[in-house]
Design a protein around this motif. Structure first.
Motif, PDB file in Angstrom:
ATOM      1  N   ASN A 162       0.815  -1.225   0.000  1.00 51.23           N
ATOM      2  CA  ASN A 162       0.000   0.000   0.000  1.00 51.23           C
ATOM      3  C   ASN A 162       0.847   1.273   0.000  1.00 51.23           C
ATOM      4  O   ASN A 162       0.434   2.295   0.543  1.00 51.23           O
ATOM      5  N   LYS A 163       2.031   1.180  -0.634  1.00 51.92           N
ATOM      6  CA  LYS A 163       2.894   2.375  -0.659  1.00 51.92           C
ATOM      7  C   LYS A 163       2.638   3.232  -1.899  1.00 51.92           C
ATOM      8  O   LYS A 163       2.470   2.695  -2.999  1.00 51.92           O
ATOM      9  N   ILE A 164       2.628   4.550  -1.690  1.00 49.30           N
ATOM     10  CA  ILE A 164       2.624   5.463  -2.833  1.00 49.30           C
ATOM     11  C   ILE A 164       4.081   5.632  -3.214  1.00 49.30           C
ATOM     12  O   ILE A 164       4.897   6.109  -2.413  1.00 49.30           O
ATOM     13  N   THR A 207      -2.983   0.036  -2.297  1.00 49.55           N
ATOM     14  CA  THR A 207      -3.206   1.373  -1.731  1.00 49.55           C
ATOM     15  C   THR A 207      -4.703   1.692  -1.722  1.00 49.55           C
ATOM     16  O   THR A 207      -5.408   1.425  -2.705  1.00 49.55           O
ATOM     17  N   ILE A 208      -5.175   2.276  -0.629  1.00 54.22           N
ATOM     18  CA  ILE A 208      -6.586   2.669  -0.545  1.00 54.22           C
ATOM     19  C   ILE A 208      -6.816   3.882  -1.459  1.00 54.22           C
ATOM     20  O   ILE A 208      -6.027   4.836  -1.465  1.00 54.22           O
ATOM     21  N   THR A 209      -7.916   3.839  -2.207  1.00 50.72           N
ATOM     22  CA  THR A 209      -8.192   4.862  -3.229  1.00 50.72           C
ATOM     23  C   THR A 209      -8.124   6.286  -2.660  1.00 50.72           C
ATOM     24  O   THR A 209      -7.454   7.158  -3.225  1.00 50.72           O
ATOM     25  N   LEU A 210      -8.812   6.509  -1.534  1.00 48.94           N
ATOM     26  CA  LEU A 210      -8.865   7.869  -0.992  1.00 48.94           C
ATOM     27  C   LEU A 210      -7.488   8.322  -0.488  1.00 48.94           C
ATOM     28  O   LEU A 210      -7.145   9.502  -0.625  1.00 48.94           O
ATOM     29  N   ASP A 211      -6.701   7.387   0.055  1.00 53.05           N
ATOM     30  CA  ASP A 211      -5.352   7.759   0.523  1.00 53.05           C
ATOM     31  C   ASP A 211      -4.544   8.319  -0.650  1.00 53.05           C
ATOM     32  O   ASP A 211      -3.834   9.317  -0.520  1.00 53.05           O
ATOM     33  N   MET A 212      -4.656   7.653  -1.815  1.00 49.83           N
ATOM     34  CA  MET A 212      -3.891   8.129  -2.969  1.00 49.83           C
ATOM     35  C   MET A 212      -4.445   9.480  -3.462  1.00 49.83           C
ATOM     36  O   MET A 212      -3.675  10.407  -3.763  1.00 49.83           O
ATOM     37  N   ALA A 213      -5.776   9.579  -3.516  1.00 48.77           N
ATOM     38  CA  ALA A 213      -6.383  10.837  -3.996  1.00 48.77           C
ATOM     39  C   ALA A 213      -5.972  12.002  -3.090  1.00 48.77           C
ATOM     40  O   ALA A 213      -5.694  13.106  -3.565  1.00 48.77           O
ATOM     41  N   GLU A 214      -5.921  11.754  -1.772  1.00 51.51           N
ATOM     42  CA  GLU A 214      -5.554  12.831  -0.843  1.00 51.51           C
ATOM     43  C   GLU A 214      -4.066  13.180  -0.959  1.00 51.51           C
ATOM     44  O   GLU A 214      -3.687  14.340  -0.851  1.00 51.51           O
ATOM     45  N   PRO A 242     -11.357   9.705 -10.289  1.00 48.74           N
ATOM     46  CA  PRO A 242     -12.283   8.589  -9.987  1.00 48.74           C
ATOM     47  C   PRO A 242     -12.541   8.437  -8.482  1.00 48.74           C
ATOM     48  O   PRO A 242     -11.607   8.338  -7.690  1.00 48.74           O
ATOM     49  N   ASP A 243     -13.812   8.446  -8.112  1.00 50.20           N
ATOM     50  CA  ASP A 243     -14.177   8.491  -6.689  1.00 50.20           C
ATOM     51  C   ASP A 243     -15.315   7.532  -6.373  1.00 50.20           C
ATOM     52  O   ASP A 243     -16.436   7.951  -6.060  1.00 50.20           O
ATOM     53  N   PRO A 244     -15.052   6.207  -6.470  1.00 53.71           N
ATOM     54  CA  PRO A 244     -16.128   5.271  -6.100  1.00 53.71           C
ATOM     55  C   PRO A 244     -16.640   5.591  -4.697  1.00 53.71           C
ATOM     56  O   PRO A 244     -15.876   6.073  -3.852  1.00 53.71           O
ATOM     57  N   ALA A 245     -17.924   5.320  -4.482  1.00 57.63           N
ATOM     58  CA  ALA A 245     -18.504   5.612  -3.164  1.00 57.63           C
ATOM     59  C   ALA A 245     -17.774   4.832  -2.069  1.00 57.63           C
ATOM     60  O   ALA A 245     -17.835   5.184  -0.904  1.00 57.63           O
ATOM     61  N   SER A 246     -17.075   3.779  -2.451  1.00 51.83           N
ATOM     62  CA  SER A 246     -16.315   2.943  -1.506  1.00 51.83           C
ATOM     63  C   SER A 246     -14.865   3.405  -1.368  1.00 51.83           C
ATOM     64  O   SER A 246     -14.033   2.666  -0.833  1.00 51.83           O
ATOM     65  N   GLN A 247     -14.538   4.614  -1.823  1.00 47.32           N
ATOM     66  CA  GLN A 247     -13.127   5.039  -1.907  1.00 47.32           C
ATOM     67  C   GLN A 247     -12.366   4.987  -0.579  1.00 47.32           C
ATOM     68  O   GLN A 247     -11.147   4.889  -0.566  1.00 47.32           O
ATOM     69  N   LYS A 248     -13.085   5.017   0.531  1.00 52.43           N
ATOM     70  CA  LYS A 248     -12.393   4.958   1.828  1.00 52.43           C
ATOM     71  C   LYS A 248     -11.881   3.558   2.119  1.00 52.43           C
ATOM     72  O   LYS A 248     -11.026   3.384   2.987  1.00 52.43           O
ATOM     73  N   ILE A 249     -12.449   2.547   1.461  1.00 49.70           N
ATOM     74  CA  ILE A 249     -12.029   1.171   1.753  1.00 49.70           C
ATOM     75  C   ILE A 249     -11.460   0.437   0.539  1.00 49.70           C
ATOM     76  O   ILE A 249     -10.652  -0.473   0.687  1.00 49.70           O
TER      77      ILE A 249
END
Ligand SMILES: Cc1cc2nc3c(=O)[nH]c(=O)nc-3n(C[C@H](O)[C@H](O)[C@H](O)COP(=O)(O)OP(=O)(O)OC[C@H]3O[C@@H](n4cnc5c(N)ncnc54)[C@H](O)[C@@H]3O)c2cc1C
Length: 464
Positions: A95-97, A113-120, A131-138
């Protein structure tokens, strides 16, 4: 149960802390977010490098163990359920960027990597990963690529696959390949990355992904529109698109969904309306003002009951968050939720809502509908109880009839959740025997022994 000698080989290659075979762990990792589906694996491994994935796959191949790749298990079609047992390779410890390249506008990260972690992380550098699936936190980015996940902003910005530039992956025979790169243009040979996007873990295991990034929009505005008839909301969607306005977001929630969401988050949504549209426009301030005015004009013409602009960023965020909670909110009030992913050309929105209403009556079911209305991608969700055989039969008949219409109108059986285990039948109806035969030939070219995620997307020869 996994043989001792295989377990020892795995522990030797991946480390004791990255191999799990206790009954409780195996039980949990036999589920994803799809109701009614479960099958426990015999062993689960958590590789921490591409080479560890390769080592696990080589052991599986030698021991003839089926392999099922897994991200977070938030999938909604059973893709990460190890239906033939064997080994689950869970990527969520990778899960490393690895790099945010501000000259080339790319981000490279490990697949777990978790989607939201990368987006943030990219937002902190002043860049935008839409891309922001409603599940982006998980959800993981690997799972997103494998399902070509959509999200609230995909109407204007496209889906996950539109941002993939390069993939590092391990093929079923253990070969590590790179496909794509940071080049804006690249037509050298077959585009394997495009073949791998939405392949649901059946062709290769992805270990690293490079996505393109874009500059963030300068400004945003959120509108909320209420309707006393859901078909009018459908008409509003079609008319806004026909007016050549592409909002970044155009989401719908019907009365059942609104009430479940309001019970959950209590943000003051009106409970007596038939449907609401959550619309966001973004970009240059002048464009946002013009598009917002155009949308308000359409809303007046179709006779929306009421509409208003969110007062500030906090209200806009609250509304988007409420929409992301739709499925969880319905799951709170019903023992089971059978959700589908029907997608139609946007000109067919009104008739799709009418069909859902009529079929819910015919089969005497409570159905909440929400989804990415601007994409024509709806999630009619039957509130049901898996233990009630008669109700489940009616729920399946409801979807069967609905998909017949969806296919008649040129729609698709999955806009974003994939086929997995749950929709093999429907896919066969959509693409026909010729389409299935070609997919099987591609699968065979990548995975002649059929060890990678077996039983998914299409029926095995023994099943059909
Ligand atoms: C509340 C909720 C809201 C959701 N909202 C949306 C939404 O708005 N849009 C949307 O598109 N989806 C949505 N989903 C569905 C789901 O979150 C997505 O499909 C997501 O992309 C799955 O990611 P994951 O990491 O959980 O993958 P998993 O569920 O673990 O796996 C999905 C598939 O990918 C394969 N896979 C996973 N990782 C890899 C890898 N590294 N290499 C090869 N194969 C791999 C698996 O074998 C499986 O076939 C939602 C789900 C829930 C529960």
């Amino acid at each position: 149960m996994i043989a001792k000698n295989i377990l020892n080989q795995l522990i030797q290659q991946l480390g004791k802390e990255n191999v799990v075979s206790t009954e409780e762990d195996l039980l949990v990792l036999g589920y994803d977010a799809t109701p009614g589906l479960h099958h426990a694996p015999d062993v689960v491994v958590y590789p921490t490098s591409t080479e560890a994935v390769q080592a696990a796959m080589q052991i599986a191949r030698e021991e003839k163990l089926p392999i099922t790749p897994r991200g977070s298990g938030s999938g909604l079609s059973g893709g990460s359920i190890p239906v033939k047992g064997g080994m689950v390779i869970c990527l969520n410890r990778m899960n490393k960027i690895l790099e945010i390249d501000e000259e080339n506008l790319t981000v490279t990260a490990e697949a777990g990597t978790i989607t939201l972690d990368m987006a943030e992380a990219v937002a902190a550098k002043g860049l935008f990963y839409p891309p922001d699936p409603a599940s982006q936190k998980i959800s993981t980015i690997g799972g997103n690529v494998m399902e070509d996940a959509g999200g609230l902003r995909c109407l204007k910005y496209g889906v996950t696959g539109d941002y993939v530039m390069a993939l590092k992956c391990v093929l079923p025979d253990g070969t590590i390949i790179f496909t794509g790169g940071k080049n804006v243009k690249d037509v050298a040979g077959y585009s394997f990355k495009d073949l791998l996007i939405s392949s649901e873990g059946t062709l290769a295991i992805i270990t690293e992904i490079t996505f393109r990034l874009i500059p963030p929009p300068q400004t945003r505005q959120t509108l909320l529109a209420y309707f006393d008839d859901i078909k009018t909301a459908g008409k509003a969607v079609s008319e806004i698109i026909a007016a050549k306005i592409i909002p970044s977001t155009m989401e719908i929630m019907d009365k059942t969904t609104i009430n479940c969401v309001e019970d959950y988050v209590a943000i003051g949504l009106p409970r007596n309306i038939a449907a609401l549209l959550l619309i966001e426009v973004d970009g240059h301030p002048a464009v946002v003002a013009e598009e917002s005015a155009g949308i308000q004009e359409v809303l007046k013409q179709v006779k929306a009951t009421e509409f208003h602009i969110a007062a500030n960023d906090e209200e806009a965020l609250e509304l988007a968050t409420a929409r992301r909670f739709a499925l969880s909110a319905m799951a709170r009030v019903s023992p089971s939720t059978l959700m589908e992913d029907a997608t139609v050309p946007r000109s067919c929105m009104s008739q799709t809502f009418a069909e859902i209403e009529q079929l819910a009556k015919k089969y005497n079911l409570t159905v909440g509908t929400f989804g990415h209305a601007g994409d024509g991608n709806l999630h009619p969700t039957v509130l049901c109880d898996e233990r009630d055989a008669d109700q489940m039969k009616r729920a399946h008949a409801f979807f069967d009839d609905l998909y017949t219409k969806v296919l008649e109108w040129g729609g698709t059986v999955s806009g974003e959740h994939g086929i997995g285990l749950a929709k093999k039948d429907y896919l066969a109806r959509q693409v026909g025997p010729g389409g299935i035969a070609v997919m099987k030939r591609i699968k065979n070219a990548f995975d002649p022994d059929g060890i990678l995620n077996p039983g998914k997307i299409f029926f095995d020869d023994q099943e059909s």
